[in-house]
Motif scaffolding. Structure first.
Motif, PDB file in Angstrom:
ATOM      1  N   GLU A 122       0.823  -1.238  -0.190  1.00 39.79           N
ATOM      2  CA  GLU A 122       0.018  -0.071   0.142  1.00 39.79           C
ATOM      3  C   GLU A 122       0.813   1.178   0.130  1.00 39.79           C
ATOM      4  O   GLU A 122       0.578   2.303   0.717  1.00 39.79           O
ATOM      5  CB  GLU A 122      -1.054   0.017   1.151  1.00 39.79           C
ATOM      6  N   MET A 123       1.920   1.164  -0.809  1.00 36.57           N
ATOM      7  CA  MET A 123       2.610   2.499  -1.023  1.00 36.57           C
ATOM      8  C   MET A 123       2.467   3.154  -2.124  1.00 36.57           C
ATOM      9  O   MET A 123       3.042   4.076  -2.663  1.00 36.57           O
ATOM     10  CB  MET A 123       4.243   2.156  -0.762  1.00 36.57           C
ATOM     11  N   GLY A 124       1.702   2.602  -3.177  1.00 33.76           N
ATOM     12  CA  GLY A 124       1.297   3.394  -4.232  1.00 33.76           C
ATOM     13  C   GLY A 124       2.614   3.357  -5.097  1.00 33.76           C
ATOM     14  O   GLY A 124       2.793   4.130  -6.382  1.00 33.76           O
ATOM     15  N   LEU A 125       3.324   2.375  -5.029  1.00 31.88           N
ATOM     16  CA  LEU A 125       4.459   2.001  -5.867  1.00 31.88           C
ATOM     17  C   LEU A 125       4.182   1.110  -6.985  1.00 31.88           C
ATOM     18  O   LEU A 125       3.367   0.188  -6.700  1.00 31.88           O
ATOM     19  CB  LEU A 125       5.736   1.706  -5.221  1.00 31.88           C
ATOM     20  N   PRO A 126       4.784   1.094  -8.308  1.00 30.40           N
ATOM     21  CA  PRO A 126       4.619   0.041  -9.111  1.00 30.40           C
ATOM     22  C   PRO A 126       5.107  -1.310  -8.570  1.00 30.40           C
ATOM     23  O   PRO A 126       6.013  -1.558  -8.076  1.00 30.40           O
ATOM     24  CB  PRO A 126       5.457   0.374 -10.331  1.00 30.40           C
ATOM     25  N   PRO A 127       4.086  -2.442  -8.718  1.00 33.11           N
ATOM     26  CA  PRO A 127       4.342  -3.669  -8.109  1.00 33.11           C
ATOM     27  C   PRO A 127       5.382  -4.418  -8.724  1.00 33.11           C
ATOM     28  O   PRO A 127       5.542  -4.508 -10.060  1.00 33.11           O
ATOM     29  CB  PRO A 127       2.905  -4.297  -7.931  1.00 33.11           C
ATOM     30  N   LEU A 128       6.240  -5.247  -8.129  1.00 34.88           N
ATOM     31  CA  LEU A 128       7.315  -6.047  -8.745  1.00 34.88           C
ATOM     32  C   LEU A 128       6.926  -7.559  -8.380  1.00 34.88           C
ATOM     33  O   LEU A 128       8.086  -8.332  -8.327  1.00 34.88           O
ATOM     34  CB  LEU A 128       8.359  -5.520  -8.208  1.00 34.88           C
ATOM     35  N   THR A 129       5.828  -7.915  -8.386  1.00 28.33           N
ATOM     36  CA  THR A 129       5.472  -9.134  -7.967  1.00 28.33           C
ATOM     37  C   THR A 129       5.360 -10.591  -8.913  1.00 28.33           C
ATOM     38  O   THR A 129       5.094 -11.511  -8.691  1.00 28.33           O
ATOM     39  CB  THR A 129       4.100  -9.260  -7.080  1.00 28.33           C
ATOM     40  N   SER A 130       5.129  -9.976 -10.284  1.00 27.95           N
ATOM     41  CA  SER A 130       4.959 -11.111 -11.172  1.00 27.95           C
ATOM     42  C   SER A 130       5.915 -10.591 -12.596  1.00 27.95           C
ATOM     43  O   SER A 130       6.265  -9.057 -12.587  1.00 27.95           O
ATOM     44  CB  SER A 130       3.602 -11.121 -11.455  1.00 27.95           C
ATOM     45  N   TYR A 131       5.916 -11.481 -13.363  1.00 27.43           N
ATOM     46  CA  TYR A 131       6.798 -11.251 -14.680  1.00 27.43           C
ATOM     47  C   TYR A 131       6.219 -10.081 -15.253  1.00 27.43           C
ATOM     48  O   TYR A 131       6.884  -9.314 -15.788  1.00 27.43           O
ATOM     49  CB  TYR A 131       6.758 -12.356 -15.436  1.00 27.43           C
ATOM     50  N   LYS A 132       4.917 -10.162 -15.595  1.00 28.60           N
ATOM     51  CA  LYS A 132       3.974  -9.074 -16.203  1.00 28.60           C
ATOM     52  C   LYS A 132       4.168  -7.746 -15.684  1.00 28.60           C
ATOM     53  O   LYS A 132       4.389  -6.758 -16.404  1.00 28.60           O
ATOM     54  CB  LYS A 132       2.519  -9.414 -16.267  1.00 28.60           C
ATOM     55  N   GLU A 133       4.140  -7.651 -14.441  1.00 22.07           N
ATOM     56  CA  GLU A 133       4.436  -6.368 -13.917  1.00 22.07           C
ATOM     57  C   GLU A 133       5.695  -5.624 -13.971  1.00 22.07           C
ATOM     58  O   GLU A 133       5.989  -4.498 -14.107  1.00 22.07           O
ATOM     59  CB  GLU A 133       4.093  -6.531 -12.174  1.00 22.07           C
ATOM     60  N   VAL A 134       6.869  -6.742 -13.830  1.00 22.47           N
ATOM     61  CA  VAL A 134       8.161  -6.282 -14.067  1.00 22.47           C
ATOM     62  C   VAL A 134       8.369  -5.646 -15.477  1.00 22.47           C
ATOM     63  O   VAL A 134       8.931  -4.764 -15.811  1.00 22.47           O
ATOM     64  CB  VAL A 134       9.247  -7.260 -13.743  1.00 22.47           C
ATOM     65  N   LEU A 135       7.816  -6.578 -16.463  1.00 26.09           N
ATOM     66  CA  LEU A 135       7.923  -6.134 -17.730  1.00 26.09           C
ATOM     67  C   LEU A 135       7.296  -4.699 -18.244  1.00 26.09           C
ATOM     68  O   LEU A 135       8.067  -4.164 -19.081  1.00 26.09           O
ATOM     69  CB  LEU A 135       6.956  -7.356 -18.545  1.00 26.09           C
ATOM     70  N   GLU A 136       6.397  -4.396 -17.470  1.00 26.82           N
ATOM     71  CA  GLU A 136       5.917  -3.149 -17.591  1.00 26.82           C
ATOM     72  C   GLU A 136       6.739  -1.887 -17.469  1.00 26.82           C
ATOM     73  O   GLU A 136       6.729  -0.622 -18.008  1.00 26.82           O
ATOM     74  CB  GLU A 136       4.795  -2.799 -16.538  1.00 26.82           C
ATOM     75  N   LEU A 137       7.733  -2.030 -16.618  1.00 26.07           N
ATOM     76  CA  LEU A 137       8.902  -1.103 -16.123  1.00 26.07           C
ATOM     77  C   LEU A 137      10.210  -1.530 -16.996  1.00 26.07           C
ATOM     78  O   LEU A 137      11.235  -0.743 -16.739  1.00 26.07           O
ATOM     79  CB  LEU A 137       9.365  -1.227 -14.833  1.00 26.07           C
ATOM     80  N   THR A 138      10.075  -2.447 -18.225  1.00 23.39           N
ATOM     81  CA  THR A 138      11.388  -2.472 -18.636  1.00 23.39           C
ATOM     82  C   THR A 138      11.095  -2.356 -20.438  1.00 23.39           C
ATOM     83  O   THR A 138      11.985  -2.943 -21.108  1.00 23.39           O
ATOM     84  CB  THR A 138      11.867  -3.963 -18.903  1.00 23.39           C
ATOM     85  N   HIS A 139      10.084  -1.348 -20.599  1.00 22.09           N
ATOM     86  CA  HIS A 139       9.907  -1.200 -21.909  1.00 22.09           C
ATOM     87  C   HIS A 139      10.916  -0.247 -22.411  1.00 22.09           C
ATOM     88  O   HIS A 139      11.237   0.817 -21.521  1.00 22.09           O
ATOM     89  CB  HIS A 139       8.592  -0.599 -22.310  1.00 22.09           C
ATOM     90  N   THR A 140      11.796  -0.394 -23.370  1.00 19.81           N
ATOM     91  CA  THR A 140      12.804   0.639 -23.830  1.00 19.81           C
ATOM     92  C   THR A 140      11.903   1.722 -24.637  1.00 19.81           C
ATOM     93  O   THR A 140      10.866   1.320 -25.411  1.00 19.81           O
ATOM     94  CB  THR A 140      13.582   0.057 -24.962  1.00 19.81           C
ATOM     95  N   ASP A 141      12.161   3.053 -24.174  1.00 22.48           N
ATOM     96  CA  ASP A 141      11.388   4.055 -24.787  1.00 22.48           C
ATOM     97  C   ASP A 141      12.070   4.533 -26.102  1.00 22.48           C
ATOM     98  O   ASP A 141      13.109   5.024 -25.990  1.00 22.48           O
ATOM     99  CB  ASP A 141      11.370   5.345 -23.763  1.00 22.48           C
ATOM    100  N   THR A 142      11.491   4.125 -27.535  1.00 20.26           N
ATOM    101  CA  THR A 142      11.974   4.153 -28.570  1.00 20.26           C
ATOM    102  C   THR A 142      11.355   5.531 -29.208  1.00 20.26           C
ATOM    103  O   THR A 142      11.097   6.027 -30.468  1.00 20.26           O
ATOM    104  CB  THR A 142      11.693   3.543 -29.449  1.00 20.26           C
ATOM    105  N   GLY A 143      10.460   6.610 -28.434  1.00 22.25           N
ATOM    106  CA  GLY A 143       9.944   7.799 -28.888  1.00 22.25           C
ATOM    107  C   GLY A 143       8.603   7.400 -29.742  1.00 22.25           C
ATOM    108  O   GLY A 143       8.112   6.246 -29.589  1.00 22.25           O
TER     109      GLY A 143
END
Ligand code: HEC
Length: 253
Positions: A122-143
């Motif tokens: 309950e800290m309002g931070l992006p969760p890191l508890t599953s593969y899918k959630e972590v994937l969300e934070l690893t997209h390369t930004d290509t503009g």
């Protein structure tokens, strides 16, 4: 000598129509600027709009992912062993496989991160508890994608061509040196063509973003100048260079 139309030949109703059109276009342009500010400002992490923001908008932020940035920065202290940082970064670079995630990455996150990064925390931070959630934070930004640039390009070119054409038609009724007028009506068209071309070049060469900014600025300046000079000449300026007016003046002396 052919007689070209000038504002002195225009009726009051024509000038009123021109004025309302120019005011509306000017206002629209101000909103377009505000929109540009809202959609690009702060991309580089600093307040305000900069050339770097424009670069990130088109080129993206190369090789920087949200997870990688956090691990290189503030979150590195949360790891129990420093070498775990490289394990996670290598996993991102190597293509983020789910098997490796389950065997190597998930244990690190479970031990070091999820006490804060989970829905339960309950800290309002992006969760890191599953593969899918972590994937969300690893997209390369290509503009911006080429597809979205093509869409915006065709809308811009069609729309702006009409704006520049009608503003230019009004502006050529001004009295001024023909060379100044010829250059002024051509500049915004050249600028918008360079501006849009440089969006695509910036996708390949990030340093090109300054051309996007200069060309965009040049178009805005020449548009503003045409609008202001036209309105000034329409309502305030009295032409005195006309041969007919001059000789009339002399007769009254
Ligand atoms: C003590 C609580 C805590 C722990 C443990 C923790 N974090 Fe964080 N994390 C935060 C807070 C608070 C923020 C937001 C503030 C900030 O960005 O500095 C944050 C931000 C982040 C972000 C940025 C999110 C975004 O919006 O871009 C990422 C990614 C991240 N953490 C990953 C991790 C990883 C990976 C670990 C484990 C190595 C970890 N965190 C451990 C509290 C924690």
């Amino acid at each position: 000598m052919p007689h070209y139309r000038r504002f002195s030949d225009a009726s009051v109703s024509e000038k009123m129509l021109d004025t309302m059109f120019l005011i509306t276009i000017g206002l629209g342009y101000l909103f377009a600027l505000t929109h540009t500010f809202y959609s690009h400002a702060g991309r580089d992490g600093e307040a305000g709009l900069s050339v770097k923001d424009v670069e990130i908008a088109y080129f993206g932020e190369s090789h920087q992912t949200r997870l990688g940035a956090a691990l290189n920065g503030p979150m590195s202290d949360n790891l129990e062993k420093p070498e775990q940082q490289a394990v996670i970064l290598d996993w991102i670079d190597a293509g983020k496989s789910e098997t490796t995630f389950n065997s190597e990455i998930a244990p690190i996150l479970n031990n070091n991160c999820i006490m804060c990064h989970s829905v339960e925390a309950e800290m309002g931070l992006p969760p890191l508890t599953s593969y899918k959630e972590v994937l969300e934070l690893t997209h390369t930004d290509t503009g911006a994608s080429v597809q979205s640039l093509v869409k915006v390009s065709h809308i811009h070119l069609f729309g702006i061509a009409f704006i520049l054409f009608f503003v230019g038609r009004i502006f050529i009724l001004c009295e001024m040196a023909p060379i100044v007028k010829r250059i002024t009506v051509v500049i915004p068209f050249v600028a918008i063509l360079i501006d849009i071309t440089s969006w695509y070049i910036t996708k390949i060469i990030p340093g090109f973003s300054f051309v996007v900014v200069i060309a965009g600025g040049l178009m805005g300046l020449s548009l503003a100048m045409q609008i202001l000079v036209s309105m000034y000449q329409m309502w305030i300026y009295k032409p005195r260079t006309d041969a007919h007016t001059l000789s009339e003046d002399r007769m009254h002396q």
